[in-house]
Design an enzyme around this catalytic site. Structure first.
Site, PDB file in Angstrom:
ATOM      1  N   PRO A 119       0.772  -1.251   0.000  1.00  0.00           N
ATOM      2  CA  PRO A 119       0.000   0.000   0.000  1.00  0.00           C
ATOM      3  C   PRO A 119       0.802   1.300   0.000  1.00  0.00           C
ATOM      4  O   PRO A 119       0.781   2.082   0.951  1.00  0.00           O
ATOM      5  CB  PRO A 119      -0.842  -0.129   1.263  1.00  0.00           C
ATOM      6  CG  PRO A 119       0.010  -0.934   2.185  1.00  0.00           C
ATOM      7  CD  PRO A 119       0.713  -1.925   1.296  1.00  0.00           C
ATOM      8  N   CYS A 120       1.457   1.589  -1.112  1.00  0.00           N
ATOM      9  CA  CYS A 120       2.204   2.832  -1.246  1.00  0.00           C
ATOM     10  C   CYS A 120       1.282   4.051  -1.228  1.00  0.00           C
ATOM     11  O   CYS A 120       1.734   5.162  -0.939  1.00  0.00           O
ATOM     12  CB  CYS A 120       3.069   2.807  -2.491  1.00  0.00           C
ATOM     13  SG  CYS A 120       2.187   2.401  -4.002  1.00  0.00           S
ATOM     14  N   HIS A 121       0.003   3.852  -1.480  1.00  0.00           N
ATOM     15  CA  HIS A 121      -0.952   4.974  -1.447  1.00  0.00           C
ATOM     16  C   HIS A 121      -1.124   5.532  -0.033  1.00  0.00           C
ATOM     17  O   HIS A 121      -1.613   6.636   0.130  1.00  0.00           O
ATOM     18  CB  HIS A 121      -2.307   4.541  -2.014  1.00  0.00           C
ATOM     19  CG  HIS A 121      -2.976   3.450  -1.252  1.00  0.00           C
ATOM     20  ND1 HIS A 121      -2.673   2.114  -1.463  1.00  0.00           N
ATOM     21  CD2 HIS A 121      -3.917   3.478  -0.282  1.00  0.00           C
ATOM     22  CE1 HIS A 121      -3.419   1.376  -0.651  1.00  0.00           C
ATOM     23  NE2 HIS A 121      -4.177   2.176   0.082  1.00  0.00           N
TER      24      HIS A 121
END
Length: 164
Positions: A127-129
């Site tokens: 989850p880089c978001h």
């Protein structure tokens, strides 16, 4: 190594899932920055990585908060450390790039952490978001800022977005 890919529909538009020997190795959105060439995706197989497809569908309908899908992450040792740390950010929370740098034990490597974050090959599942600017602002996202906002809205992070 057998490389295959499939495309699934999502609320964010089509998602391309790449698999190396049946293990998820890439998740890309339309016009994804740092996405692979079409040739690097391998043969299209509609049912490639079915567990990832099922988990993504559950994530988008709000019934899944943590992915258990196996992933293979190819990158430098530093990038893999950053990507592993991303997987520890809880659903519905955000970290700053500075917090991510501290988490990998390199508090002065904020810029390098940002670059590694941007090259994450398995969006959403890794989850880089969930990483935002130090001042709380939304910063770049390989799938586009509107998709980042939509993912943060889905997770109810409380981060101000265009949709929230």
């Amino acid at each position: 190594m057998a490389v295959t890919h499939s495309v699934m529909e999502s609320p964010l538009g089509p998602l391309t899932l790449r698999a190396d020997d049946g293990v998820l190795s890439g998740l890309y959105m339309t016009e994804h920055r740092h996405g692979p060439s079409v040739e690097a995706l391998g043969e299209r197989v509609d049912d490639a990585v079915p567990a990832a497809r099922e988990e993504l569908a559950a994530y988008f309908d709000g019934s899944l908060r943590e992915f258990s899908t196996e992933v293979v992450l190819r990158g430098t040792e530093f990038q893999r450390r950053v990507w592993a740390a991303l997987r520890t950010i809880p659903y519905g929370e955000t970290w700053t790039y500075g917090e991510l740098a501290v988490a990998i034990g390199q508090p002065t490597a904020v810029r390098a952490v940002g670059l590694a974050n941007g090259k994450n090959p398995v969006s959403i599942v890794v989850p880089c978001h969930r990483v935002i600017g130090t001042n709380g602002s939304l910063t770049g996202y390989g799938g586009g800022m509107e998709r980042k906002r939509a993912l943060l809205d889905l997770e109810g992070t409380g981060v101000p977005t265009l949709f929230g």
